[in-house]
Scaffold this motif. Structure first.
Motif, PDB file in Angstrom:
ATOM      1  N   THR A 227       1.203  34.453  38.724  1.00 51.04           N
ATOM      2  CA  THR A 227       1.257  35.845  38.647  1.00 51.04           C
ATOM      3  C   THR A 227       1.311  36.570  39.838  1.00 51.04           C
ATOM      4  OG1 THR A 227      -0.925  36.392  38.852  1.00 51.04           O
ATOM      5  CG2 THR A 227      -0.244  35.638  36.496  1.00 51.04           C
ATOM      6  N   ILE A 238      -4.872  42.032  33.878  1.00 51.04           N
ATOM      7  CA  ILE A 238      -3.574  41.823  33.376  1.00 51.04           C
ATOM      8  C   ILE A 238      -3.972  40.743  31.979  1.00 51.04           C
ATOM      9  CG2 ILE A 238      -2.464  42.030  35.377  1.00 51.04           C
ATOM     10  CD1 ILE A 238      -1.771  38.913  35.434  1.00 51.04           C
ATOM     11  N   SER A 239      -4.954  39.915  32.105  1.00 49.10           N
ATOM     12  CA  SER A 239      -5.144  39.104  30.896  1.00 49.10           C
ATOM     13  C   SER A 239      -5.392  40.073  29.590  1.00 49.10           C
ATOM     14  CB  SER A 239      -6.457  38.328  31.162  1.00 49.10           C
ATOM     15  OG  SER A 239      -7.596  38.777  31.428  1.00 49.10           O
ATOM     16  N   MET A 241      -3.872  42.711  28.607  1.00 46.55           N
ATOM     17  CA  MET A 241      -2.830  42.961  27.979  1.00 46.55           C
ATOM     18  C   MET A 241      -1.929  41.755  27.395  1.00 46.55           C
ATOM     19  SD  MET A 241      -1.784  45.825  30.654  1.00 46.55           S
ATOM     20  CE  MET A 241      -1.717  44.614  32.080  1.00 46.55           C
ATOM     21  N   GLY A 242      -2.422  40.486  27.413  1.00 49.26           N
ATOM     22  CA  GLY A 242      -1.751  39.421  27.033  1.00 49.26           C
ATOM     23  C   GLY A 242      -1.962  38.856  25.685  1.00 49.26           C
ATOM     24  N   GLN A 290       3.764  37.415  32.441  1.00 52.84           N
ATOM     25  CA  GLN A 290       2.494  37.305  33.250  1.00 52.84           C
ATOM     26  C   GLN A 290       1.125  37.515  32.490  1.00 52.84           C
ATOM     27  OE1 GLN A 290       2.296  38.953  37.166  1.00 52.84           O
ATOM     28  NE2 GLN A 290       4.493  38.329  37.700  1.00 52.84           N
ATOM     29  N   GLU A 291       0.923  38.403  31.753  1.00 45.93           N
ATOM     30  CA  GLU A 291      -0.175  38.869  31.055  1.00 45.93           C
ATOM     31  C   GLU A 291      -0.519  37.625  30.132  1.00 45.93           C
ATOM     32  OE1 GLU A 291       2.824  41.907  29.836  1.00 45.93           O
ATOM     33  OE2 GLU A 291       2.370  40.902  31.371  1.00 45.93           O
ATOM     34  N   ASP A 292       0.367  37.150  29.257  1.00 44.87           N
ATOM     35  CA  ASP A 292       0.555  35.982  28.370  1.00 44.87           C
ATOM     36  C   ASP A 292      -0.101  34.750  29.134  1.00 44.87           C
ATOM     37  OD1 ASP A 292       1.124  37.898  26.386  1.00 44.87           O
ATOM     38  OD2 ASP A 292       3.432  37.042  26.696  1.00 44.87           O
TER      39      ASP A 292
END
Length: 760
Positions: A227, A238-239, A241-242, A290-292
């Motif tokens: 990421t 950001i995790s 939003m994944g 990236q969040e996924d």
């Protein structure tokens, strides 16, 4: 499975800092200023210190403090600092917390240097860069021992330190507030760069039984490659939003849904990153967000740690598993994954336990290793007037830990302390949360006016009363905003906690006793009528005298500046002792006085009574003193238990001793009982309008050990708290309902008097 490593290079302690094992350095002396920022009288922002170097924008009065000790835990990912300060105006001291990424160790060293500035140290101890920059040497402490010492201390000392987490429940944080003998044995799963699993069976005995190299460093390292996130907190953000199902292969992807025969739901991860290898290499960068990737990798590491932790707990027959380390950071997804893993593998029999100070265990333990035994045994409470979050992603916050001169212990006459809960109302209901937050918000203006009226000219550190009062108002209101959004931010939301937080904010702004003038006026006015009142009581037949004394206790308890409804009557001059008597109702449901009266009239003599007192003025002088005097006349020794520190218009132990001197000048019996030592005043150790009987001063516990009667008086002590408390001796609870919510909850009307009597 690779046994892995623990979370870094050790814990450091001493006057400067440290990272391993050795002798303690002498404590730092001198003064350091707590903040270089300026007072903001327009808005008091609450510091969350998501960045390690962020400080509050409030310059508090009386900020010159002595740096007594600094402890540092330098891990592979983060360096954590705990420092202990002493202020000339406080009896104890204060433990403060801060953190830095280890790659920015220079920033950490600069921060320590700022703490030590103007604090000459003798015999300092540190290492390499720290020695070069600060001219100190290092004292190294054993990392695992520090972690365990830190955990044991925090669990035993700090309210609501331990919690479980489940995002499926309305109250996702469920607090485990039992600081008891149930602590051992437990597993400590410390998740730093790597993971260590430690079996702890006592304060002195532990062993590292397992671990894994797949820890926080693994997550951080791989997400740095996969990421664009620049630091760990950003990776956790950001995790949120994944969606892991875009990357992971689920049971449902293989079987088309659940697989009930072997107990697997369709949403269970069958293969972490299992969908990646099926995707052509040319499409992978564009297809996988990236969040996924971030949330998938977080699940992978957390699930692995959770399963290893459970298997070790099962192998060693242990049911308590604590997770700690800055990998967690109060991050909801991380905690929920660990909780789910433990619950899944144990079939719901074991819960993952988390700590609010999770990342500071090592530094806390290093501090304790070089702290004198007396200080280690001291009692600490958490002050939330200024708070910080573990990280920007975390739920909850931590305050500073304040040392108290009192050595707290469980009140010895309390029955079943293991199941005791001080608080009466359950504020898990959002409606009740809003009610109490709104009520205290509205009441702020009144407190500010009291401060302006009675403390004019009391400038502290060059800051006027008006400025400090405005800053207090903004500070507390900001806390209330935080609690509206996140009710469990500072532990379980309770009436007691809200009131204590208000007192902490007052003291932080230099208002140590905002009602001092009010109390003096009320005491002086009531003292003028004491002689006449006692003469009237002495002239009554004993049965009538007992009735009159109860009436006086209830009427006196109406004089409560902590009650919003009563405040208005007091401000308008509508309340005197006669009108107070007329206002108080006596419903049979709350009137057990006939049972107590029958026992006293039947000739029963109590050996010793402990009376927890409440308000100043008419309450203590017209209500409590005559009742205590009556008990003394029957041969009972009386201990008056009063607040050690001020809170609203509650009488303090110091003030009460002076009242007894004045009362003795008007009444020979009182003077005689004080002189003989049969009427004594003891501080409870508290500075709260409420009463937590698991935190009684050692002095009070000693005086109460052989008592056979407990009397608790006042709405805060006998209704908001301890309404359901049970004792191993006879107990009386006397108060007036002065809040409509709690009155309705308990089936009372406003201004109903309560006298509950429970025989041993």
């Amino acid at each position: 499975m690779d046994p892995g490593s623990s979370s870094g290079s050790g814990s450091t302690s001493g006057a400067g800092a440290g990272t391993g094992s050795g002798d303690a350095a002498s404590p730092a002396q001198g003064s350091a200023h707590g903040s270089s920022s300026q007072l903001n009288t327009q808005g008091a922002a609450i510091s969350t210190r998501e960045d390690s170097q962020e400080t509050s924008d409030i310059l508090l009065p009386n900020q010159e403090e002595n740096i007594a000790q600094i402890a540092v835990d330098i891990g592979g990912s983060l360096a954590k600092v705990v420092w202990f300060t002493k202020s000339p105006e406080t009896v104890g001291g204060r433990l403060n917390f801060c953190k830095f990424e280890t790659v920015r160790i220079d920033d950490c060293i600069e921060f320590i240097a700022s703490l030590l500035r103007d604090n000459p140290l003798a015999g300092r101890v540190i290492k390499d860069k720290i020695r070069t920059r600060l001219g100190v040497q290092i004292q190294k402490e054993d990392e695992m021992e520090c972690l365990i010492n830190g955990l044991n201390f925090l669990v035993r000392q700090i309210d609501y330190e331990v919690f479980t987490y489940d995002e499926r429940r309305p109250e996702t944080m469920q607090f485990d507030n039992q600081r008891t003998s149930e602590l051992f044995p437990y597993l400590l799963v410390n998740i730093g760069s790597g993971v260590s699993i430690i079996k702890v069976t006592s304060d002195e005995t532990y062993e590292r039984i397992s671990g894994t190299s797949l820890g926080g460093g693994t997550l951080w390292g791989l997400l740095s490659l996969l990421t664009d996130a620049k630091d760990y907190d950003e990776m956790l953000e950001i995790s949120k939003m994944g969606d892991n199902k875009n990357v992971d292969m689920l049971v449902g992807d293989i079987y088309g849904g659940d697989y009930p025969k072997i107990g697997l739901k369709g949403t269970t991860i069958a293969s972490s990153f299992g969908k990646v290898f099926k995707t052509p290499a040319a499409e992978r960068k564009s297809k996988f967000k990236q969040e996924d990737i971030a949330v998938s990798l977080l699940y992978l590491v957390s699930n692995n740690i959770g399963q290893i932790a459970y298997l070790n707990a099962q192998a060693h027959g242990i049911r308590r598993i604590y997770f700690s380390g800055f990998f967690i950071r109060g991050h909801p997804i991380t905690m929920n994954t660990l909780s789910y893993a433990i619950s899944f593998w144990s079939k719901g029999k074991i819960k993952a336990l988390f700590l609010r100070h999770e990342g500071y265990l090592g530094a806390m333990g290093a501090f304790l290793r070089t702290t004198p035994a007396r200080a280690r045994l001291a009692s600490f409470t958490e002050n939330f007037s200024q708070t910080q979050k573990i990280s920007g992603s975390s739920i909850g916050a931590v305050g500073t830990l304040e040392e108290d001169a009192s050595d707290y212990c469980v009140f010895p006459l309390l029955r079943d302390p293991e199941t005791y809960s001080a608080d009466t109302s359950d504020l898990s209901d959002p409606v009740l949360q809003s009610y109490w937050i709104d009520l205290l918000d509205v009441n702020l203006e009144h407190l500010v006016n009291i401060a302006l009226k009675w403390q004019q000219g009391d400038a502290r550190g060059g800051i006027s009363v008006r400025e400090r009062a405005k800053t207090f108002e903004n500070m507390y209101r900001e806390h209330l905003k935080v609690l509206r959004k996140e009710p469990n931010a500072y532990g379980a939301l309770t009436v007691r906690g809200l009131l204590n937080l208000r007192e902490q904010c007052l003291r932080e702004m230099g208002f140590m006793d905002v009602f001092r003038g009010v109390k003096q006026d009320e005491n002086n006015a009531a003292m003028q009528g004491l002689e006449i009142l006692l003469a009237k009581l002495d002239a009554m037949p004993i049965s009538d005298r007992l009735d009159a004394m109860l009436e006086n206790m209830l009427a006196g308890n109406m004089y409560d500046w902590g009650s919003t409804a009563v405040q208005e009557m007091l401000k308008r001059g509508e309340l005197d002792f006669r009108t107070a008597k007329a206002k108080v109702g006596r419903p049979a449901k709350f009137n057990h006085f006939p049972q107590l009266k029958a026992k006293l009239l039947g000739g029963h003599v109590y050996k010793k009574a402990v009376i927890f007192v409440d308000n100043s003025g008419a309450d203590i002088i017209f209500g409590i003193l005559p009742f205590a005097r009556f008990l003394l006349s029957t041969g009972t020794t009386v201990v008056l238990a009063a607040n050690t520190h001020p809170a609203v218009n509650d009488i303090t132990a110091t003030e009460l001793r002076e009242i007894l001197v004045q009362a003795g000048s008007k009444d020979a019996a009182i003077a005689s009982h004080v002189s003989s030592g049969r009427l004594v005043v003891v501080g409870t150790g508290s500075g709260s309008p409420c009463l937590d009987l698991t935190r009684a001063s050692r002095d009070l516990a000693t005086h109460a050990a052989d008592a056979d009667l407990v009397v608790i008086e006042g709405m805060g002590r006998a209704i908001h708290t301890n309404y359901a408390a049970k004792f191993v001796v006879d107990a009386v609870k006397v108060a007036v309902f002065k809040n409509p919510q709690v009155a309705a909850e308990l089936g009372a009307d406003m201004y109903d008097g309560m006298c509950l009597f429970a025989p041993a």
